[in-house]
Design an enzyme around this catalytic site. Sequence first.
Site: not given
Length: 280
Positions: A32, A39, A150, A178, A188
């Site tokens: 998104m 990402h 995950e 991460i 985000s």
Amino acid sequence: MIAPIKRTLADLRAQTAIWRKADETIGVVPTMGALHQGHLSLARAARERCDRVIVTIFVNPKQFNNPDDLDSYPRTEEDDARKLESIGVDLIYVPDPEQIYPDGFATNVSVEGLTDMLCGAARPGHFDGVATVVSKLFLQTSADFAFFGEKDYQQLQVVRRLAADLDIPIEVVGCPTIREEDGLAMSSRNLLLSDRSRIKAPVLAEVMEDMRAQLRDGDGMSDIAEDAKTRILAAGFNDIDYLELRDGRDLSLLDQTVPDARLFAAAWLAGVRLIDNIAV
Ligand code: AMP
């Protein structure tokens, strides 16, 4: 070089048709946007595994159960394209809304069972939105591999289920979460945290790590969950949607740890909903 951005299905397919004809494998990374290292790790995994890599950016209205959350969701397309540059992504697909939900769109993909609990229970309709858009992105990109984090473990299981159930010929690859240096899972939504809240946010992961140690020592959730929740709230979180131990395969509820057990949490910090999960 910044990868070309395509905004229509026709433009996307004009490119993927060429790749398919050349027998090249395609990997897709659905996002998104408001891209961060989480990402980018998915894009890198795709880069290593596939001849061609497509990153999709679509803030999917159908998966937001709260209109304020949709409005405030960060949108940073130019930065996103720049961040993907170093990875060597082949194409960025930023579909115009009508490419996903054209007039008269009436189909809903709904995965039963796996979506009854955790974020499914806390966010009614969320996973129908996810399953519907992911099905469309799989079919639109005709990718051979799809890369999911995950970090959104329940989503990963839902996506695996729908691909298998609908015979979509795609391999769903799960990639590790991460984290920031202080342990906070990258998201985000972290951009929406004030400086003060950002300092408090890592407590969620910290408490989960401590719970993992206790569970490994043989404690049950019934022994430790209340104290853990108290610690999270005392740190400044406003509310906890869930803090549960579940089997990572079918997401059934557990008290004691088992080989595939995972700890799942969702909690609210100053109006921002943070989620996390770790293998026990
Ligand atoms: P989103 O843009 O939040 O819908 O996420 C797009 C993809 O990135 C999903 O597969 C997420 O699970 C994944 N993702 C988000 N945050 C992380 C993270 N911290 N580590 C790894 N993957 C992530």
